[in-house]
Design a protein around this motif. Structure first.
Motif, short mmCIF file in Angstrom:
data_model
loop_
_atom_site.label_atom_id
_atom_site.label_comp_id
_atom_site.label_asym_id
_atom_site.label_seq_id
_atom_site.Cartn_x
_atom_site.Cartn_y
_atom_site.Cartn_z
N THR A 104 0.81 -1.22 0.00
CA THR A 104 0.00 0.00 0.00
C THR A 104 0.84 1.26 0.00
O THR A 104 0.36 2.33 -0.35
CB THR A 104 -0.90 0.05 1.25
OG1 THR A 104 -0.07 0.08 2.41
CG2 THR A 104 -1.83 -1.13 1.31
N SER B 160 2.14 2.46 2.84
CA SER B 160 2.04 3.10 4.15
C SER B 160 1.93 2.04 5.24
O SER B 160 1.26 1.03 5.08
CB SER B 160 0.81 4.00 4.20
OG SER B 160 0.50 4.32 5.54
N SER C 220 0.65 2.78 8.12
CA SER C 220 -0.43 3.15 9.03
C SER C 220 -1.77 3.40 8.34
O SER C 220 -2.75 3.65 9.01
CB SER C 220 -0.02 4.39 9.81
OG SER C 220 0.41 5.40 8.92
N ASP C 221 -1.84 3.35 7.03
CA ASP C 221 -3.09 3.71 6.37
C ASP C 221 -4.07 2.53 6.35
O ASP C 221 -4.02 1.65 5.48
CB ASP C 221 -2.83 4.21 4.95
CG ASP C 221 -4.03 4.96 4.40
OD1 ASP C 221 -5.17 4.56 4.71
OD2 ASP C 221 -3.84 5.93 3.66
N VAL C 222 -4.96 2.53 7.34
CA VAL C 222 -5.93 1.44 7.49
C VAL C 222 -6.86 1.37 6.28
O VAL C 222 -7.20 0.30 5.80
CB VAL C 222 -6.75 1.67 8.78
CG1 VAL C 222 -7.74 0.56 8.98
CG2 VAL C 222 -5.82 1.77 9.97
N SER C 223 -7.25 2.56 5.78
CA SER C 223 -8.19 2.59 4.66
C SER C 223 -7.61 1.92 3.42
O SER C 223 -8.30 1.16 2.74
CB SER C 223 -8.54 4.02 4.31
OG SER C 223 -9.24 4.61 5.35
N LEU C 224 -6.34 2.21 3.13
CA LEU C 224 -5.72 1.62 1.95
C LEU C 224 -5.66 0.10 2.08
O LEU C 224 -5.91 -0.63 1.12
CB LEU C 224 -4.30 2.17 1.77
CG LEU C 224 -4.17 3.44 0.94
CD1 LEU C 224 -2.71 3.85 0.84
CD2 LEU C 224 -4.74 3.22 -0.46
N ALA D 262 -7.65 -1.78 3.85
CA ALA D 262 -9.01 -2.31 3.71
C ALA D 262 -9.41 -2.33 2.23
O ALA D 262 -9.97 -3.32 1.75
CB ALA D 262 -9.98 -1.46 4.51
N SER D 263 -9.08 -1.26 1.51
CA SER D 263 -9.45 -1.22 0.10
C SER D 263 -8.73 -2.30 -0.70
O SER D 263 -9.32 -2.93 -1.58
CB SER D 263 -9.09 0.15 -0.50
OG SER D 263 -9.67 1.17 0.25
N ALA D 264 -7.45 -2.51 -0.39
CA ALA D 264 -6.71 -3.55 -1.09
C ALA D 264 -7.34 -4.91 -0.82
O ALA D 264 -7.49 -5.73 -1.73
CB ALA D 264 -5.25 -3.53 -0.66
N SER E 226 -1.33 -1.68 10.12
CA SER E 226 -2.54 -1.21 9.45
C SER E 226 -3.42 -2.35 8.95
O SER E 226 -4.43 -2.12 8.32
CB SER E 226 -2.16 -0.29 8.27
OG SER E 226 -1.30 -0.94 7.39
N VAL F 171 -5.43 -4.10 10.51
CA VAL F 171 -6.74 -4.20 11.14
C VAL F 171 -7.87 -3.90 10.15
O VAL F 171 -8.93 -4.49 10.23
CB VAL F 171 -6.84 -3.28 12.38
CG1 VAL F 171 -6.05 -3.87 13.52
CG2 VAL F 171 -6.41 -1.89 12.07
#
Lengths: 437, 313, 335
Positions: free
Chosen positions: C203, C205, C207-211, C213-215, C233, C235
């Motif tokens: 991703t 990052s 720490s980027d949880v959103s990225l 999750a999207s992946a 990240s 989680v």
């Protein structure tokens, strides 16, 4: 800045103080300390709610920031990037260019300077250090010139482009530090490589000027840069054009100034300052490498944002930014000490919260103080409040304004007076124009 | 590459792009209204973080995402009141106050998370309107159904807000008042419009939408972590400039950003983009948004009184 | 300087407040610094980039330290979320000057700071990880995890478990621990089934949880029915695994609590043996110079099976067999 102006302002203040003695004293002298204390009290409540002792924390904060020569040196070192970014912000905001891209420019400065030191490790220090500083400034300058050119020649708003370029810079950093610039000298057979450069040539390290502390040459350079920027803004034609463009692009172009070029140069110069700040982060660090954890903040420590606060608190004067950066640096350095002293697992969040509260309180009560101390329409002091708008007026910008007014022929109507919202023909005209965009 | 151009993958990619763009769109639409009234709110990201945390905590404790969303909205309203008080009533410098609010909220959301949740736990969101609302009949359209008509309710809310706001801003008295407050507050005042009231409502609306955006991001991720937004609020502010202060333009920017992100992600996961270029490819949404604006024709001027506090003489 | 009234006033006022606060603080604060040479109590500082409850890297070290606190008579001070390297450097510096006996720099990005500070504070012991180098310094320990071993074992099980033969692997940046784990996992999955499709992406990052999750969502929409990932990240990705009911393999810490029905197993790090050895060495006067590696063989890495997941016995047996072969050296997972 001329003496009579100051004097006249003093008279205006005195004449315009209908307030009672105590209230006037409070507004003038005590409201800002009250703001800081207010923020610290809320912070203390939070600390206490978390089960720690606020006095222990604040004592650690102060002594960790200013409690001795070593601490003072750490604060000064932390203030270096803040000061340089702040000076860059002074330049761009004066030209009415909102540079939110300090974070990305810091990174590009760091990358360009680190790459230079990697390519030319064997140059002697007196050649390599200036070269590295120049490369860093150039890296940041490019990252400022791009949104500058976009704004000047294509009308792309710089708030948009600088925020977006921050996102580009962080990924460029991740790519370069995990790829072409990665440390290949150490063997990390089991754990894999770390996304960082190798230890940079000692010839490129910024020399420590007070042995036993971290105080490095960058502190001197940053202060000199601040003074130079002050001279540039105050004493040179270029600085004059920056301020004139910042007051009114229309008026400045009527006066025959190269508005587009000035806008672009202001953002370029601002980027160069931020790039220099990034260079300081690499070559004035304890570690003397550039390393990424994948995020912008991991490298910059949010200096690109804090620098804006620092510059605005200093009223966009490069000289006052020196003091402002030092105090803010103290807050950040002391915050780490406070976290250690409190020894609670969420201390870094606590420090962040308190820093934010202090910023909010000080800016809010500064506005209250300024407003109640000066009636609307008075020839007030230049205020940070008119910033971020098209054309804020500073008394020392009177000359630029005069030229702008004379050139535009619009007279006093164009003159934005702090605290006074007069009907603005220009705005009305724009309003009419917006109907058919 | 051929794998990507199968209709199933394409429509899934577009659906995910719209979902990714929705939180940005909500926050950016709210910021649009605030900025049109003359108030710059740089604290959007912080408000999103606090609201996302509030929604998370409530959803975790009650098991109901609906309550979480309500709490996020309430946090948005409260933060809007605070923001408006600092920026409108006190007349503080908006650039600094926004950064102050952002920093404080960033710290506070992390602090509260550590204090009251500690161990990250995903929220349960397996069915209901916050997973997907199937629009009857339309969801059966091949491919298009997946793209548009099987999204969660907040995505529809964001998309429906675009025409609604366009109407309100351009065809109602309130919209005209917002415009006047942002362009020439003194003139608006002289015509009997309460600039303070207009700006308060606009800022509170903007902040409430930021709260909804936070909830929307939380639902997308299913979990809260420190700095969950990773600067999404700042991107939303940038998109307001991209859209030229018009809801449709803002929507275009948010969808462009979301779609580019989702295409890049799909290409990465399919291995179309080699690992060595993975980081460079991640810059694409930002680059494309800037380039789009660079070569788009229309240019819009910002509200004349943006960032200027107003005080009656 | 007309404007200076404003600015001097607030800046001066700010300084006054600081001095005032310093006065208040100093009157009530009790000095805690105590320097002792042969310490009965070992003062240990942990500096770590993410939260100590991240269910991953930081928590693994924090929990190990906590579990040894009573037994080894430790005074523990923790600074978590120190993802800004220069702040971490300041914190380490402060701990070193306060007479801490051991400073654990729990992040490979802190290495060069350790390198410089260790030379400056020769009486303070530093432990740095995950890393394989002590920089030749006598007061630096290094610790690392052979993450590729557990990655290979879990990948092997994933290859057997996947019905659609599509497996998704997500990392933060292709370096260090994440590189080892994801690389090992992919190799293991392909060893189990060479026709499986193993997608691997990063991703950008930590720490980027959103990225993340999207992946994960992207993988699921492409038909993946087994997922894994590394960094704090993940989680977000585990949330996706949970809501879409897709199998998940964890690493660094037992992640079953995040999705009790979908986590198959986790490669858990146990730093207790490493820390015990370091404490013993320090008490014996040896402040560094050694590198410790946790592996499946020495028990520092353990595959924790989630009892809530119905893993076919044959798959579990195959995984345990592969783990045994790695321990005996019959299989060497790629690095």
């Amino acid at each position: 800045m001329s003496q009579p102006e100051g004097a006249s302002r003093g008279r205006a203040l005195a004449a315009a103080a209908p307030l009672g003695g105590w209230r006037a004293v409070f507004n003038r002298w005590l409201i800002l300390p009250a703001a800081a204390i207010g923020a610290l009290v809320i912070g203390a409540v939070i600390i206490a709610a978390m089960g720690a002792n606020p006095l222990t924390g604040y004592h650690a904060l102060i002594s960790g920031a200013f409690g001795g020569s070593y601490q003072l040196a750490s604060t000064a070192v932390k203030a270096v990037p803040l000061l340089l970014v702040g000076v860059g912000i002074c330049i761009s905001f004066r030209a009415n260019v909102l540079n939110i891209g300090g974070e990305g420019q810091l990174v590009m400065g760091g990358l360009a300077s680190a790459a230079t030191a990697l390519v030319l490790p064997n140059l002697p220090g007196f050649v390599l250090i200036p070269l590295v500083l120049l490369a860093g400034a150039a890296g940041g300058a490019i990252w400022g010139a791009i949104p500058g050119a976009f704004k000047a020649y294509r009308g792309v708003n710089e708030v948009l482009s600088t925020i977006m370029l921050n996102l580009v810079a962080v990924q460029l950093m991740n790519y370069l530090l995990a790829g072409p610039m990665i440390d290949r000298t150490e063997s990390f057979a089991v754990v894999g490589r770390i996304p960082q450069t190798r230890l940079l040539s000692p010839n490129s390290w910024l020399p420590i000027i007070v042995p036993g502390t971290q105080l490095h040459l960058g502190v001197v350079i940053a202060v000199l840069v601040a003074v130079a920027a002050w001279v540039l803004l105050r004493q040179t034609g270029f600085g004059f054009r920056i301020r004139a463009v910042g007051l009114s692009t229309d008026a400045a172009s009527y006066a025959g100034m190269a508005v587009k070029r000035t806008t672009m140069l202001a953002l370029t110069l601002s980027g160069a300052m931020c790039g220099l700040a990034g260079t300081m982060l690499v070559f004035g660090s304890i570690s003397h490498r550039m390393v990424t954890d994948g995020s912008l903040t991991g490298f910059t420590g949010s200096d690109g944002y804090y620098g804006i606060v620092v510059a605005l608190f200093a009223g966009l004067s490069p000289l006052w930014t020196i003091l402002s950066a030092f105090l803010f640096g103290g807050l950040l350095v002391g915050g780490v000490s406070m976290g250690i002293a409190l020894n609670v697992p969420y201390s870094s969040d606590l420090v962040t919260t308190i820093v934010g509260l202090i910023v909010c309180f000080v800016v809010a009560l500064d506005a209250v103080r300024r407003r109640s101390g000066l009636p609307a329409g008075a020839a007030g002091p230049a205020s940070v409040r008119e910033l971020l708008t098209r054309g804020w007026l500073r008394r020392d910008d009177a000359r630029a304004t005069a030229v702008a007014q004379a050139a535009s022929g619009q007279g006093a109507a164009e003159q934005p007076v702090p605290g006074q919202a007069s009907p603005e023909p220009a705005a009305a005209a724009d309003q009419a124009g917006e109907a058919q965009p | 590459m051929s794998h990507f151009f199968t209709a199933a993958v394409l429509s899934a990619t577009i659906a995910s792009g719209i979902a990714l763009g929705a939180p940005l769109l909500l926050a950016a639409l709210g910021e649009t209204v605030g900025q049109r009234s003359g108030v710059l709110n740089l604290g959007v990201d912080g408000i999103m973080l606090l609201a996302a945390f509030g929604a998370y905590l409530v959803a975790l404790r009650t098991g109901s995402i609906g309550w979480g969303v309500l709490v996020a909205l309430a946090i948005g309203v409260v933060m809007g009141l605070i923001t408006a008080f600092i920026n409108v009533t006190i007349g503080a410098e908006q650039g600094i106050s926004g950064i102050g609010i952002y920093i404080a909220a960033l710290g506070l959301s992390g602090l509260l998370f550590e204090r009251y949740v500690g161990t990250p736990t995903p929220i349960t969101n397996s069915r209901g309107p916050f997973v997907a609302v199937h629009i009857p009949l339309l969801d059966r359209i091949p491919y298009l159904g997946t793209m548009l008509f099987k999204q969660n309710i907040l995505v529809y809310a964001a998309l429906l807000l675009v025409p609604a706001l366009t109407y309100v801003l351009h065809h109602t008295t309130y919209g005209m008042n917002v415009h006047a407050a942002g362009e020439n507050p003194a003139a608006a005042d002289s015509l009997g419009v309460s600039v303070t009231r207009v700006r308060y409502t606009a800022v509170i609306f903007g902040s409430t939408m930021a709260g909804l955006a936070g909830a929307s991001l939380l639902i997308l991720d299913g979990i809260f972590q420190e700095n969950l937004t990773q600067g999404a609020g700042f991107i939303a502010v940038a998109l307001v400039y991209f859209g030229g202060w018009r809801p449709a333009g803002v929507a275009l920017g948010a969808l462009l950003y979301g779609l580019t992100g989702s295409v890049i992600l799909t290409w990465k996961t399919l291995g179309i983009i080699p690992l060595s270029l993975s980081d460079l490819a991640a810059t694409a949404p930002a680059v494309i948004v800037v380039l789009a604006l660079l070569f788009l024709v229309g240019r819009y001027r910002q509200p004349a009184a943006l960032g200027k506090p107003y005080r009656r003489q | 300087m007309n404007i200076s009234f404003t600015r001097t006033r607030w800046l001066a006022a700010g300084a006054a407040v600081l001095i005032l606060a310093a006065g208040c603080g100093s009157s009530s604060a009790t000095p805690t610094a105590a320097s002792s040479h042969a310490p009965p109590v070992l003062k240990v500082a942990l500096i770590t980039p993410s939260a100590t409850n991240d269910l991953a890297f930081s928590q693994a070290m924090y929990a190990a330290l906590q579990s040894l606190q009573a037994k080894d008579d430790l005074k523990i001070s923790v600074q978590d979320n120190m993802f800004v390297v220069s702040d971490a450097a300041n914190a380490m510096q402060e701990f070193a000057s306060q007479g801490y006996n051991l400073i654990i720099a729990n992040g490979s990005q802190y290495g060069s700071t350790v390198q410089q500070l260790a030379a400056k504070y020769p009486k303070v012991s530093f432990a740095w990880g995950t890393a394989g180098s002590t920089y030749g310094l006598k007061n630096v320990f290094a610790y690392q995890a052979a993450a590729n071993e557990g990655g290979y074992v879990q990948g092997y099980m994933a290859g057997l478990l996947s019905k659609k033969k599509v497996i998704g692997v997500i990392g933060p940046i292709n370096v260090g621990d994440a590189q080892l784990y994801t690389g090992g996992f992919k190799a293991g999955a392909l060893a189990a089934d060479q026709h499986a499709t193993v997608h691997l992406s990063f991703t950008g990052s930590f720490s980027d949880v959103s990225l993340m999750a999207s992946a994960a969502k992207s993988y699921v929409s492409e038909g993946a029915d087994v997922l894994t990932g590394s960094s704090q990240s993940v989680v977000g990705a585990i949330g996706v695994a949970k809501s879409d009911n897709v199998a998940w393999f964890g690493t660094q810490w037992d992640q079953s609590s995040l999705a009790p029905a979908d986590v198959v197993s986790s490669q858990a790090y146990n730093w207790v043996p490493v820390l015990s050895q370091i404490f013993t060495a320090i008490r014996a006067g040896k402040l560094g110079g050694a590198t410790y590696t946790i592996t499946l063989k020495n028990g520092g890495e353990k595959i924790e099976f989630n009892p809530g997941y119905q893993l076919p016995a044959s798959v579990k047996a195959a995984g345990e067999s592969v783990a045994g072969k790695i321990e005996s050296g019959a299989i060497t997972p790629p690095q």
